[in-house]
Motif scaffolding. Sequence first.
Motif, PDB file in Angstrom:
ATOM      1  N   ALA A  61      11.906  19.266 -12.160  1.00 59.52           N
ATOM      2  CA  ALA A  61      12.676  20.259 -11.399  1.00 59.52           C
ATOM      3  C   ALA A  61      12.439  21.633 -12.013  1.00 59.52           C
ATOM      4  O   ALA A  61      12.002  21.749 -13.158  1.00 59.52           O
ATOM      5  CB  ALA A  61      14.158  19.915 -11.457  1.00 59.52           C
ATOM      6  N   ASN A  62      12.726  22.671 -11.254  1.00 56.80           N
ATOM      7  CA  ASN A  62      12.653  24.031 -11.801  1.00 56.80           C
ATOM      8  C   ASN A  62      13.688  24.213 -12.903  1.00 56.80           C
ATOM      9  O   ASN A  62      14.767  23.631 -12.838  1.00 56.80           O
ATOM     10  CB  ASN A  62      12.950  25.058 -10.698  1.00 56.80           C
ATOM     11  N   PRO A  63      13.382  25.055 -13.899  1.00 53.68           N
ATOM     12  CA  PRO A  63      14.413  25.371 -14.891  1.00 53.68           C
ATOM     13  C   PRO A  63      15.492  26.280 -14.311  1.00 53.68           C
ATOM     14  O   PRO A  63      15.243  27.001 -13.349  1.00 53.68           O
ATOM     15  CB  PRO A  63      13.636  26.116 -15.981  1.00 53.68           C
ATOM     16  N   VAL A  64      16.668  26.223 -14.926  1.00 55.02           N
ATOM     17  CA  VAL A  64      17.707  27.220 -14.646  1.00 55.02           C
ATOM     18  C   VAL A  64      17.286  28.477 -15.397  1.00 55.02           C
ATOM     19  O   VAL A  64      16.817  28.393 -16.527  1.00 55.02           O
ATOM     20  CB  VAL A  64      19.064  26.720 -15.200  1.00 55.02           C
ATOM     21  N   ARG A  65      17.422  29.647 -14.773  1.00 57.39           N
ATOM     22  CA  ARG A  65      17.009  30.862 -15.472  1.00 57.39           C
ATOM     23  C   ARG A  65      18.226  31.761 -15.723  1.00 57.39           C
ATOM     24  O   ARG A  65      19.061  31.936 -14.850  1.00 57.39           O
ATOM     25  CB  ARG A  65      15.972  31.626 -14.663  1.00 57.39           C
ATOM     26  N   ASN A  66      18.269  32.294 -16.937  1.00 61.46           N
ATOM     27  CA  ASN A  66      19.441  33.079 -17.316  1.00 61.46           C
ATOM     28  C   ASN A  66      19.292  34.534 -16.886  1.00 61.46           C
ATOM     29  O   ASN A  66      18.253  35.153 -17.046  1.00 61.46           O
ATOM     30  CB  ASN A  66      19.643  33.003 -18.836  1.00 61.46           C
ATOM     31  N   PHE A 164       0.207  15.808 -13.919  1.00 60.86           N
ATOM     32  CA  PHE A 164       1.392  16.685 -13.902  1.00 60.86           C
ATOM     33  C   PHE A 164       0.939  18.141 -13.897  1.00 60.86           C
ATOM     34  O   PHE A 164      -0.225  18.435 -14.203  1.00 60.86           O
ATOM     35  CB  PHE A 164       2.336  16.398 -15.089  1.00 60.86           C
ATOM     36  N   HIS A 165       1.843  19.031 -13.489  1.00 61.87           N
ATOM     37  CA  HIS A 165       1.574  20.476 -13.584  1.00 61.87           C
ATOM     38  C   HIS A 165       1.877  20.897 -15.015  1.00 61.87           C
ATOM     39  O   HIS A 165       2.934  20.548 -15.542  1.00 61.87           O
ATOM     40  CB  HIS A 165       2.474  21.275 -12.635  1.00 61.87           C
ATOM     41  N   ASP A 166       0.984  21.656 -15.620  1.00 63.53           N
ATOM     42  CA  ASP A 166       1.188  22.022 -17.023  1.00 63.53           C
ATOM     43  C   ASP A 166       2.429  22.909 -17.185  1.00 63.53           C
ATOM     44  O   ASP A 166       2.900  23.519 -16.226  1.00 63.53           O
ATOM     45  CB  ASP A 166      -0.051  22.731 -17.573  1.00 63.53           C
ATOM     46  N   PHE A 167       2.912  22.968 -18.410  1.00 63.06           N
ATOM     47  CA  PHE A 167       4.180  23.657 -18.675  1.00 63.06           C
ATOM     48  C   PHE A 167       3.940  25.117 -19.047  1.00 63.06           C
ATOM     49  O   PHE A 167       2.972  25.440 -19.719  1.00 63.06           O
ATOM     50  CB  PHE A 167       4.910  22.953 -19.829  1.00 63.06           C
ATOM     51  N   GLU A 168       4.858  25.966 -18.623  1.00 65.24           N
ATOM     52  CA  GLU A 168       4.747  27.392 -18.943  1.00 65.24           C
ATOM     53  C   GLU A 168       5.584  27.744 -20.170  1.00 65.24           C
ATOM     54  O   GLU A 168       5.648  28.892 -20.583  1.00 65.24           O
ATOM     55  CB  GLU A 168       5.208  28.245 -17.747  1.00 65.24           C
ATOM     56  N   ASN A 169       6.259  26.751 -20.731  1.00 55.94           N
ATOM     57  CA  ASN A 169       7.066  26.963 -21.947  1.00 55.94           C
ATOM     58  C   ASN A 169       8.126  28.054 -21.806  1.00 55.94           C
ATOM     59  O   ASN A 169       8.353  28.833 -22.719  1.00 55.94           O
ATOM     60  CB  ASN A 169       6.163  27.293 -23.142  1.00 55.94           C
ATOM     61  N   ASP A 170       8.752  28.141 -20.634  1.00 55.91           N
ATOM     62  CA  ASP A 170       9.825  29.128 -20.487  1.00 55.91           C
ATOM     63  C   ASP A 170      11.137  28.438 -20.134  1.00 55.91           C
ATOM     64  O   ASP A 170      11.950  28.944 -19.384  1.00 55.91           O
ATOM     65  CB  ASP A 170       9.459  30.186 -19.434  1.00 55.91           C
ATOM     66  N   VAL A 171      11.326  27.262 -20.712  1.00 50.46           N
ATOM     67  CA  VAL A 171      12.536  26.491 -20.408  1.00 50.46           C
ATOM     68  C   VAL A 171      13.475  26.567 -21.600  1.00 50.46           C
ATOM     69  O   VAL A 171      13.088  26.264 -22.729  1.00 50.46           O
ATOM     70  CB  VAL A 171      12.162  25.015 -20.127  1.00 50.46           C
ATOM     71  N   ARG A 172      14.693  26.987 -21.352  1.00 48.53           N
ATOM     72  CA  ARG A 172      15.668  27.107 -22.443  1.00 48.53           C
ATOM     73  C   ARG A 172      16.316  25.766 -22.749  1.00 48.53           C
ATOM     74  O   ARG A 172      16.519  24.958 -21.846  1.00 48.53           O
ATOM     75  CB  ARG A 172      16.763  28.098 -22.052  1.00 48.53           C
ATOM     76  N   ASN A 173      16.660  25.575 -24.009  1.00 51.66           N
ATOM     77  CA  ASN A 173      17.369  24.361 -24.410  1.00 51.66           C
ATOM     78  C   ASN A 173      18.867  24.616 -24.279  1.00 51.66           C
ATOM     79  O   ASN A 173      19.427  25.398 -25.032  1.00 51.66           O
ATOM     80  CB  ASN A 173      17.013  24.009 -25.860  1.00 51.66           C
ATOM     81  N   ASP A 176      23.416  20.558 -22.997  1.00 49.64           N
ATOM     82  CA  ASP A 176      23.279  19.196 -22.483  1.00 49.64           C
ATOM     83  C   ASP A 176      22.043  18.530 -23.124  1.00 49.64           C
ATOM     84  O   ASP A 176      20.952  19.082 -23.091  1.00 49.64           O
ATOM     85  CB  ASP A 176      23.097  19.304 -20.952  1.00 49.64           C
ATOM     86  N   SER A 177      22.238  17.354 -23.704  1.00 52.06           N
ATOM     87  CA  SER A 177      21.112  16.704 -24.389  1.00 52.06           C
ATOM     88  C   SER A 177      20.182  15.992 -23.410  1.00 52.06           C
ATOM     89  O   SER A 177      19.218  15.347 -23.821  1.00 52.06           O
ATOM     90  CB  SER A 177      21.625  15.716 -25.423  1.00 52.06           C
ATOM     91  N   ALA A 178      20.477  16.065 -22.113  1.00 49.73           N
ATOM     92  CA  ALA A 178      19.570  15.474 -21.114  1.00 49.73           C
ATOM     93  C   ALA A 178      19.136  16.545 -20.127  1.00 49.73           C
ATOM     94  O   ALA A 178      18.944  16.284 -18.954  1.00 49.73           O
ATOM     95  CB  ALA A 178      20.281  14.336 -20.381  1.00 49.73           C
ATOM     96  N   ASP A 179      19.005  17.801 -20.623  1.00 47.65           N
ATOM     97  CA  ASP A 179      18.569  18.859 -19.703  1.00 47.65           C
ATOM     98  C   ASP A 179      17.048  18.869 -19.586  1.00 47.65           C
ATOM     99  O   ASP A 179      16.355  18.051 -20.198  1.00 47.65           O
ATOM    100  CB  ASP A 179      19.126  20.223 -20.135  1.00 47.65           C
ATOM    101  N   LEU A 180      16.539  19.787 -18.802  1.00 48.93           N
ATOM    102  CA  LEU A 180      15.099  19.821 -18.539  1.00 48.93           C
ATOM    103  C   LEU A 180      14.292  19.957 -19.834  1.00 48.93           C
ATOM    104  O   LEU A 180      13.248  19.323 -20.007  1.00 48.93           O
ATOM    105  CB  LEU A 180      14.785  20.987 -17.581  1.00 48.93           C
ATOM    106  N   TYR A 181      14.796  20.764 -20.761  1.00 48.19           N
ATOM    107  CA  TYR A 181      14.115  20.970 -22.045  1.00 48.19           C
ATOM    108  C   TYR A 181      13.891  19.625 -22.729  1.00 48.19           C
ATOM    109  O   TYR A 181      12.785  19.320 -23.197  1.00 48.19           O
ATOM    110  CB  TYR A 181      14.976  21.891 -22.915  1.00 48.19           C
ATOM    111  N   ASP A 182      14.933  18.812 -22.780  1.00 48.31           N
ATOM    112  CA  ASP A 182      14.828  17.507 -23.455  1.00 48.31           C
ATOM    113  C   ASP A 182      13.917  16.557 -22.688  1.00 48.31           C
ATOM    114  O   ASP A 182      13.153  15.805 -23.286  1.00 48.31           O
ATOM    115  CB  ASP A 182      16.229  16.901 -23.620  1.00 48.31           C
ATOM    116  N   LEU A 183      14.012  16.575 -21.364  1.00 47.28           N
ATOM    117  CA  LEU A 183      13.137  15.699 -20.566  1.00 47.28           C
ATOM    118  C   LEU A 183      11.667  16.044 -20.847  1.00 47.28           C
ATOM    119  O   LEU A 183      10.826  15.155 -21.000  1.00 47.28           O
ATOM    120  CB  LEU A 183      13.431  15.856 -19.065  1.00 47.28           C
ATOM    121  N   ILE A 184      11.374  17.341 -20.946  1.00 45.00           N
ATOM    122  CA  ILE A 184       9.978  17.752 -21.180  1.00 45.00           C
ATOM    123  C   ILE A 184       9.533  17.359 -22.596  1.00 45.00           C
ATOM    124  O   ILE A 184       8.438  16.822 -22.793  1.00 45.00           O
ATOM    125  CB  ILE A 184       9.804  19.269 -20.933  1.00 45.00           C
ATOM    126  N   ILE A 185      10.386  17.600 -23.581  1.00 41.70           N
ATOM    127  CA  ILE A 185      10.043  17.232 -24.972  1.00 41.70           C
ATOM    128  C   ILE A 185       9.784  15.731 -25.056  1.00 41.70           C
ATOM    129  O   ILE A 185       8.808  15.267 -25.675  1.00 41.70           O
ATOM    130  CB  ILE A 185      11.215  17.621 -25.919  1.00 41.70           C
TER     131      ILE A 185
END
Length: 500
Positions: A61-66, A164-173, A176-185
Motif C-alpha cells: 500500500a502507499n505510505p501515509v505521508r506527514n 515487486f516495485h522497488d522501494f523509494e525508502n521514504d516510509v516513516r516508522n 504501530d509495529s505492523a505498519d508499512l515500515y515493518d512490513l517492508i523491513i
Amino acid sequence: MKHGFRLFSRVIMVITVLATAHNTFAQGDLPTDFLSKDFHAERRQKLREKMPPRSVSVFFANPVRNRANDVDYVYHQDPDFLYLTGYREPNSMLLIFKEKQKFGGQEYDEIIFVQAKDERAEMWTGRRLGPGGVTSRLGFNVALNGAEFSRYPVDFSKFDQVLFHDFENDVRNERDSADLYDLIIQFKAKAGYPDKNKALLGTEKPANNLNVKMLSDLMDGLRGIKTKEEIDLVNMAVKVSCAGQVEVMKALKPGMSEREIQGIHEFVFKKYQAEDLGYPSIVGAGHNGCILHYIDNYRPQVNGKDMILMDLGAEYRGYTADITRTIPISGKFSNEQKIIYEIVLKAQEAAMAVCKPGTTFRDLTAATRKVVAQGLKENGIITKDEESGKYYPHGCCHHIGLDVHDRGPYEKLEENMIITIEPGIYIPENSKCDPKWWGIAVRIEDDYLLTKNGHDHLSKPAPRTVKEIEDTMALPSALDDFVLPAIKDRKSTRLNSSHT
Ligand code: GLY
Ligand code: MN
Ligand code: MN
C-alpha cells in the motif's frame, strides 16, 4: 518452523470466523458504485496468468505521508494496490502466487495482510475493514492482520522470481509495529534483499531471484486497457469535470480570483460526489497560463483582457479525468487570442482525425506539432518549424485512469484505451515575437475512449469551439446572486462578488 505452521493455521481459522462477524459499516455510509470485488479478483487472476512460472508478486500500500507534526496528508492508495484489491487503507501488503501454495493445511494463491481492527485508532482516524471486512467486502479468501506477516512461513528463495516495485525508502516508522515500515523491513529480510538501507535495486544485475522490473510491464499491460466497469467510472469523472467547466464559463467575471474560480470547479466536483481531485488544479490567468503545472492559483483578481487556462480533473471512485479549457475572461476572444486558440484547436482536431486503433502515440504528437508549427509560422511568431518547441514544449497524449498520467503501453493505440489529446501554445512575456502575442497561453485537452474503429469523445460536453465558449459564457449563472459580506479587517481580503 513447525510451530509457525500450527500457529498460522489457527490464525486462518480465526479469520474465517471474523469474516462472518458483525460489520461496523452502515450501508448508507459508503457510496455503492466502487469497483466490484469481482473486478479486483478478475484483475488478480489476469495478473497471475501473465506472471512467469514459479513466481510471486508482492505489492505494498502507499505510505501515509506527514504534513506537519501530528497532521498527515489525506491518504491516497497506491493505484496498483487499489486496482488489485479495492483496499483503500494504508499499512497493507498483497502476495499473488503463480501456483497454489500450501500453508498450514490450506491451499491458496493469494493473501493480503491488512490493518487490524482497533477501536481506539478507529475513533481517531476512521473505520478499518480489518481481515473480516476484507474477506466479506473485497472478496479475499485469506486475509490476515499485518502483525502476522512476521510469523508467516513463506520461503521466498524457493520461487524462481519475486516480482515487486522497488522501494523509494521514504516510509516513516510509526508507533504501530505492523505498519508499512515493518512490513517492508520483514519482506526485505525474508526475501534476501541485499541491503535494507540501499535505495534501489533497479540499476544492478539481479544477484538473486528478486525482479523489480517485470511488474511494471505486466501492470502497464493490464491497466492500459480499461474494462467496462472502469470505462463507466472514467466517464463519470469526465462528465463531472465537464460540468465544472460549463459552470465556470457561466459564472466567470473579471475581478474574480484564480482560487475562487478553482473553487467553483471543485464545488461542482463535490456536488456530484467526486471524492478527490485527480491532480492539483491548474487555474492560471494571463501569463500564469504559460507555467505548465501552475498550481499556486494565487492571483487575487483576473483581468478582463486576459484568457484563463483551467486544467482540472475530478477523481471519481479512484478514476480521474484530465480536461483543459482556455477561455477569454471578458467572455469574448480578442483577435490575437482567437488566432492562437484556433491553431491549437486545429492541432487537436488533426490528432482526433487519426485517433483510432493502430495509430501510435508518436503519430498523434506529430499531427499536432505540424499544425502548431504551421500556424506559428503563418503569424510570424517563428520562422522555422524547429522553433515551435519553444512555444509548444510538451507531449500531447497520455493514458488516464487511476492515475492522471496512467500506466499503459505507449506504442500503438488499442480499443478500450482512454487517452488525452492536449496540444498547447504558450507565449511568455518578452518572447522574441510581436508583443501583441505576449501572455497568451492556450491548452485544449480532451479525453477519448478508443473504440473498435475510432474513438468516443468523452469530454465533448465541455464547450470547445470559439462559438460554443462565447455562447456558454453569455449564459446566466446561479452564482451571479451569490454575494458574501465583505470582510473589512484586512486590505487584501476581497470577498464580496461585486466584480469590477
Ligand atoms: N493535468 C496534467 C496534464 O495535463 O498532463
Ligand atoms: Mn494531460
Ligand atoms: Mn491536464
